[in-house]
Write an enzyme that holds these catalytic residues in place. Structure first.
Site, mmCIF file in Angstrom:
data_model
loop_
_atom_site.group_PDB
_atom_site.id
_atom_site.type_symbol
_atom_site.label_atom_id
_atom_site.label_comp_id
_atom_site.label_asym_id
_atom_site.label_seq_id
_atom_site.Cartn_x
_atom_site.Cartn_y
_atom_site.Cartn_z
ATOM 1 N N THR A 180 0.676 -1.185 -0.134
ATOM 2 C CA THR A 180 -0.096 0.113 -0.055
ATOM 3 C C THR A 180 0.955 1.314 0.036
ATOM 4 O OG1 THR A 180 -1.782 -1.314 1.178
ATOM 5 C CG2 THR A 180 -1.744 1.278 1.356
ATOM 6 N N GLU B 193 -5.152 6.226 -16.585
ATOM 7 C CA GLU B 193 -3.898 5.221 -16.738
ATOM 8 C C GLU B 193 -4.451 4.109 -18.032
ATOM 9 O OE1 GLU B 193 -2.907 3.283 -12.891
ATOM 10 O OE2 GLU B 193 -2.748 5.467 -11.946
ATOM 11 N N LEU C 210 -6.588 -0.874 -4.967
ATOM 12 C CA LEU C 210 -7.122 -0.088 -3.565
ATOM 13 C C LEU C 210 -8.458 0.007 -3.596
ATOM 14 C CD1 LEU C 210 -4.146 2.909 -4.065
ATOM 15 C CD2 LEU C 210 -3.932 0.808 -2.672
ATOM 16 N N HIS D 39 4.466 -7.107 -10.554
ATOM 17 C CA HIS D 39 3.552 -5.974 -10.024
ATOM 18 C C HIS D 39 2.678 -6.522 -8.972
ATOM 19 C CE1 HIS D 39 2.450 -1.891 -9.124
ATOM 20 N NE2 HIS D 39 1.230 -2.184 -9.921
ATOM 21 N N ARG E 226 -5.840 -7.037 -14.296
ATOM 22 C CA ARG E 226 -6.419 -6.017 -13.336
ATOM 23 C C ARG E 226 -6.491 -4.612 -14.104
ATOM 24 N NH1 ARG E 226 -3.950 -2.294 -9.584
ATOM 25 N NH2 ARG E 226 -2.124 -3.336 -10.088
ATOM 26 N N HIS F 144 4.093 -4.810 -14.328
ATOM 27 C CA HIS F 144 3.927 -3.570 -14.603
ATOM 28 C C HIS F 144 4.994 -3.005 -15.600
ATOM 29 C CE1 HIS F 144 3.545 1.025 -14.320
ATOM 30 N NE2 HIS F 144 2.540 0.634 -13.481
ATOM 31 N N ASP G 19 2.558 -14.976 1.666
ATOM 32 C CA ASP G 19 2.483 -15.691 2.912
ATOM 33 C C ASP G 19 0.859 -16.221 3.024
ATOM 34 O OD1 ASP G 19 5.204 -15.116 3.043
ATOM 35 O OD2 ASP G 19 4.660 -13.874 5.029
ATOM 36 N N GLN H 58 1.226 4.559 -6.183
ATOM 37 C CA GLN H 58 1.649 5.691 -6.734
ATOM 38 C C GLN H 58 0.465 6.415 -7.508
ATOM 39 O OE1 GLN H 58 4.936 5.836 -9.423
ATOM 40 N NE2 GLN H 58 6.251 5.159 -7.845
ATOM 41 N N ARG I 179 -2.465 -2.984 -19.317
ATOM 42 C CA ARG I 179 -1.190 -3.328 -18.916
ATOM 43 C C ARG I 179 -0.373 -4.550 -19.758
ATOM 44 N NH1 ARG I 179 -0.946 -2.084 -12.605
ATOM 45 N NH2 ARG I 179 -1.253 0.275 -13.249
HETATM 46 P P1 FAD Z 1 -0.528 -4.752 1.652
HETATM 47 O O1 FAD Z 1 -0.513 -3.158 1.639
HETATM 48 O O2 FAD Z 1 0.740 -5.489 0.911
HETATM 49 O O3 FAD Z 1 -0.195 -5.103 3.187
HETATM 50 C C1 FAD Z 1 0.238 -6.578 3.619
HETATM 51 C C2 FAD Z 1 0.402 -6.592 4.944
HETATM 52 O O4 FAD Z 1 0.485 -8.090 5.216
HETATM 53 C C3 FAD Z 1 1.656 -6.027 5.370
HETATM 54 O O5 FAD Z 1 1.489 -5.522 6.697
HETATM 55 C C4 FAD Z 1 2.717 -7.228 5.704
HETATM 56 O O6 FAD Z 1 3.640 -7.118 6.844
HETATM 57 C C5 FAD Z 1 1.680 -8.381 6.101
HETATM 58 N N1 FAD Z 1 1.783 -9.535 6.079
HETATM 59 C C6 FAD Z 1 2.139 -10.369 5.119
HETATM 60 N N2 FAD Z 1 2.698 -11.601 5.599
HETATM 61 C C7 FAD Z 1 2.486 -11.628 6.607
HETATM 62 C C8 FAD Z 1 2.773 -12.627 7.888
HETATM 63 N N3 FAD Z 1 3.062 -13.899 7.290
HETATM 64 N N4 FAD Z 1 2.670 -12.249 9.060
HETATM 65 C C9 FAD Z 1 2.302 -11.129 9.517
HETATM 66 N N5 FAD Z 1 1.741 -10.242 8.657
HETATM 67 C C10 FAD Z 1 2.242 -10.456 7.363
HETATM 68 N N6 FAD Z 1 -2.828 -0.193 -6.764
HETATM 69 C C11 FAD Z 1 -3.767 0.758 -7.115
HETATM 70 O O7 FAD Z 1 -4.750 0.519 -6.946
HETATM 71 N N7 FAD Z 1 -3.324 1.963 -7.295
HETATM 72 C C12 FAD Z 1 -2.123 2.306 -7.740
HETATM 73 O O8 FAD Z 1 -1.613 3.434 -7.817
HETATM 74 C C13 FAD Z 1 -1.371 1.338 -7.137
HETATM 75 N N8 FAD Z 1 0.386 1.527 -7.237
HETATM 76 C C14 FAD Z 1 1.095 0.666 -6.947
HETATM 77 C C15 FAD Z 1 2.434 0.887 -6.908
HETATM 78 C C16 FAD Z 1 3.369 -0.217 -6.444
HETATM 79 C C17 FAD Z 1 4.917 0.263 -6.269
HETATM 80 C C18 FAD Z 1 2.859 -1.530 -6.011
HETATM 81 C C19 FAD Z 1 3.966 -2.359 -5.501
HETATM 82 C C20 FAD Z 1 1.613 -1.718 -6.001
HETATM 83 C C21 FAD Z 1 0.698 -0.645 -6.370
HETATM 84 N N9 FAD Z 1 -0.750 -0.804 -6.383
HETATM 85 C C22 FAD Z 1 -1.558 -0.231 -6.687
HETATM 86 C C23 FAD Z 1 -1.370 -2.066 -5.926
HETATM 87 C C24 FAD Z 1 -1.640 -1.913 -4.497
HETATM 88 O O9 FAD Z 1 -0.864 -1.046 -3.786
HETATM 89 C C25 FAD Z 1 -1.932 -3.354 -3.451
HETATM 90 O O10 FAD Z 1 -2.403 -4.155 -4.267
HETATM 91 C C26 FAD Z 1 -2.523 -2.730 -2.386
HETATM 92 O O11 FAD Z 1 -1.803 -1.796 -1.557
HETATM 93 C C27 FAD Z 1 -2.603 -4.085 -1.389
HETATM 94 O O12 FAD Z 1 -2.929 -3.804 -0.156
HETATM 95 P P2 FAD Z 1 -2.961 -4.968 0.792
HETATM 96 O O13 FAD Z 1 -3.750 -4.362 2.160
HETATM 97 O O14 FAD Z 1 -3.695 -6.157 0.421
HETATM 98 O O15 FAD Z 1 -1.694 -5.482 1.192
HETATM 99 C C1 SIN Z 2 0.621 2.857 -11.162
HETATM 100 O O1 SIN Z 2 0.757 3.948 -10.785
HETATM 101 O O2 SIN Z 2 1.124 2.708 -12.196
HETATM 102 C C2 SIN Z 2 0.276 1.623 -10.573
HETATM 103 C C3 SIN Z 2 -1.200 1.619 -10.422
HETATM 104 C C4 SIN Z 2 -1.823 0.461 -10.244
HETATM 105 O O3 SIN Z 2 -0.864 -0.753 -10.073
HETATM 106 O O4 SIN Z 2 -2.916 0.282 -10.227
#
Ligand code: FAD
Ligand code: SIN
Length: 532
Positions: free
Chosen positions: A43, A115, A393, A352, A387, A243, A222, A47, A291
């Site tokens: 998260t 995008e 998000l 990505h 996706r 990506h 995990d 960007q 993408r």
């Molecule tokens: P995360 O935010 O990855 O959180 C995972 C959590 O699980 C962490 O706290 C971690 O410590 C915990 N965890 C994992 N395994 C364990 C374990 N075994 N024990 C305890 N804790 C554990 N999406 C969009 O919609 N818009 C964007 O602009 C966008 N830009 C992106 C840019 C980048 C560089 C990246 C990498 C991703 C982007 N994405 C975007 C995708 C999006 O950010 C993620 O899919 C989303 O934030 C995932 O959220 P989440 O809460 O599922 O997991």
């Molecule tokens: C990006 O900002 O290009 C990433 C957006 C996303 O993964 O949804």
């Protein structure tokens, strides 16, 4: 430890859910566990922003639904797409109420970005650090909740089911139930038993399975591995999104810096080493095609011209405008000697996002009782075979809400299971050579990048499976005899995830969305998910 609500993961999915259950049940206990610091999540690195219908003059739910379905290449669940798109605005307003700030025009309207694959400007953002802003706001809100305990550096090893009570649990066992988790406390090195009435898995993605990824080091799949071990259902793991534009830095492996797709939304143009704007050869939507198409086009240009990257040309975009929207990217590029006003940015695709994951229904329920999943680790049916940018998000907050509604419906009827044994670590000792773990990880990442990347074929998938089998065997031996460490646990989980990706890819005898197999270049008439 005992808790009413257990949340594994402190990204947007886990924190949104935790805030909601804590608000509804101020007298119930909520524990949020994270294996690193609370903010080290996928998260934080987001960007581009959050795709949501906002400007009803130029956009509509119908358009967002269609864009999502087109990107998903025939495999989205239309009902789920409609849910996410239509419930999205209300959920986004909630995170705004919790303090997340999105950029506005001087007249007070939100600035909307665009995008790949989007037919309208609809992406709310906070400069080019949207995720950091959302994570900040959510963590601040958590601090004010006295019934939430946030536990950092606590690595969940396995979810507890009837298996731990001595019963044989298989994929066909009915009513497999989750009673909580075993977790390795990284401060004490003790394995703790945490019993919970309801458990939510929000463990994020698995980009680290590949050699180069936009994901930080926590993204090791995990949650998916744990649920698979517990005999839960996993779906569509072959759809790994690369990506198109991670910053190419020679010698840098692992976590690559992202150049958001919003840069192309604002006019950035992809060029090959001869300076040709090549995307028009591949798709009429050019640089803003979905993408999968852009990443494959770049892969093909790199192979054709024998280079390790292509370029993103932003020189015509104007410094002031660029810096206003993308200050972080501007600074990062400058730090490696790339001045975007004069130089093109070297970029290459990087792993990505995982479109598949733990199979859930429309309320975030997994196939295991009292265990929900949301966020990137879940497969809800929204993304299908690919996706749509910035839908992740959005999906996380919509499904965190739905998991909360479902948990709230049932929480009072669930009792703790007091018969769960403590973790048994008999017969284990310190591994003689930790370096073996690092070496196996490198091997896995190499295998996945070389054989299970953007373009696949059957021979490559067979090779990958043979190598993963061997890594699995060696790592299981280590696991059975060693004291647990996060490195070993992550390796074991990543090997499982690699296996699931290869297995699912081998089952899909067609090319669809992010899965492109040169032995089956067309689409099959049978449109179905791969469920393992
Ligand atoms: P995360 O935010 O990855 O959180 C995972 C959590 O699980 C962490 O706290 C971690 O410590 C915990 N965890 C994992 N395994 C364990 C374990 N075994 N024990 C305890 N804790 C554990 N999406 C969009 O919609 N818009 C964007 O602009 C966008 N830009 C992106 C840019 C980048 C560089 C990246 C990498 C991703 C982007 N994405 C975007 C995708 C999006 O950010 C993620 O899919 C989303 O934030 C995932 O959220 P989440 O809460 O599922 O997991
Ligand atoms: C990006 O900002 O290009 C990433 C957006 C996303 O993964 O949804």
């Amino acid at each position: 430890m005992e808790t009413d609500f257990l949340v594994i993961g402190s990204g947007i999915a886990g924190l949104t859910y935790a805030l909601k259950v804590s608000q509804k049940y101020p007298d119930k206990k909520v524990i949020v566990i994270t294996k690193a610091t609370a903010d080290e999540t996928n998260t934080k690195y987001a960007q581009g922003g959050v795709a949501v219908v906002n400007d009803l003059e130029n956009d509509s739910f119908q358009k967002h639904i269609e864009d999502t379905l087109i990107a998903g290449d025939g495999l989205c669940n239309r009902h789920v797409v409609e849910i996410v798109v239509k419930e999205g605005p209300e959920r986004v307003n909630e995170i705004i109420d919790w303090g997340a700030k999105f950029d506005k025009e001087p007249d007070g309207d939100y600035k909307l970005g665009k995008e790949g694959g989007h037919s309208a400007f609809r992406i709310l953002h906070h400069k080019d650090i949207t995720g950091r802003e959302i994570e900040r706001a959510l963590l601040l809100s958590i601090k004010g909740r006295s019934n939430i305990e946030l536990v950092n550096y606590c690595f969940v090893v396995d979810i507890i089911t009837q298996h731990h009570l001595g019963y044989l649990v298989t994929k066909s066992t009915p009513d497999v139930e989750c009673y909580g988790v075993y977790a390795l406390n990284l401060r004490t090195n003790a394995i703790e038993k945490i019993l919970a009435r309801r458990t939510l898995i929000a463990t994020g993605g698995n980009g680290q399975v590949y050699r180069t990824t936009t994901n930080p080091s926590i993204a090791t799949g995990d949650g998916v591995a744990m649920v698979y071990r517990a005999k839960g259902r996993i779906e569509n793991m072959e759809f790994i999104q690369f990506h198109p534009t991670a910053l190419y830095e020679p010698g840098v492996r692992g976590h690559a810096f992202l150049i958001t797709e919003a840069v192309r939304g604002d006019g950035g143009v992809l060029r090959n080493k001869t300076g040709e704007a090549f995307m028009e050869k591949y798709d009429s939507r050019k640089d803003l095609a979905p993408r999968d198409i852009v990443a494959r086009a770049i892969d093909s240009e790199m192979k054709r011209t024998g280079t390790e990257h292509v370029y993103l040309d932003c020189r015509h975009m104007g410094k002031e405008k660029f810096v206003e929207h993308f200050p972080n990217i501007y600074e990062k590029c400058l730090s490696i000697g790339v001045d975007i006003t004069k130089d093109m940015i070297p970029v290459a695709p990087a792993a990505h996002y995982s479109c598949g994951g733990i199979k859930t229904d429309e309320w975030g329920r997994t196939s295991i009782k009292n265990l929900s999943a949301c966020g990137e680790c879940a497969s809800t049916g929204l993304h299908g075979a690919n996706r749509l940018a910035s839908n992740s998000l959005l999906e996380a907050i919509v499904f965190a809400h739905r998991c909360f509604i479902d948990a709230a419906d049932h929480i009072n009827s669930i009792t703790f299971n007091k018969n769960i044994p403590d973790w048994n670590a008999r017969g284990t000792s310190e591994p003689k050579e930790m370096i073996l773990i690092t070496q196996s990880l490198k091997e896995l990442q190499l295998v996945m990048s070389d054989y299970v990347g953007i373009v696949r074929n059957d021979i490559r998938l067979q090779r990958a499976m043979r190598r993963i089998d061997l890594l699995w065997e060696e790592t299981e031996q280590l696991y059975q005899t060693s004291n647990l460490s996060p490195q070993l646990l992550e390796l074991r989980n990543m090997i499982s995830v690699g296996y699931l990706i290869v297995k699912s890819a081998s089952f899909r005898k067609e090319s669809r969305g992010l899965h492109y197999n040169t032995d089956y270049p067309g689409k099959s008439e049978l449109v179905q998910n791969v469920v393992l």
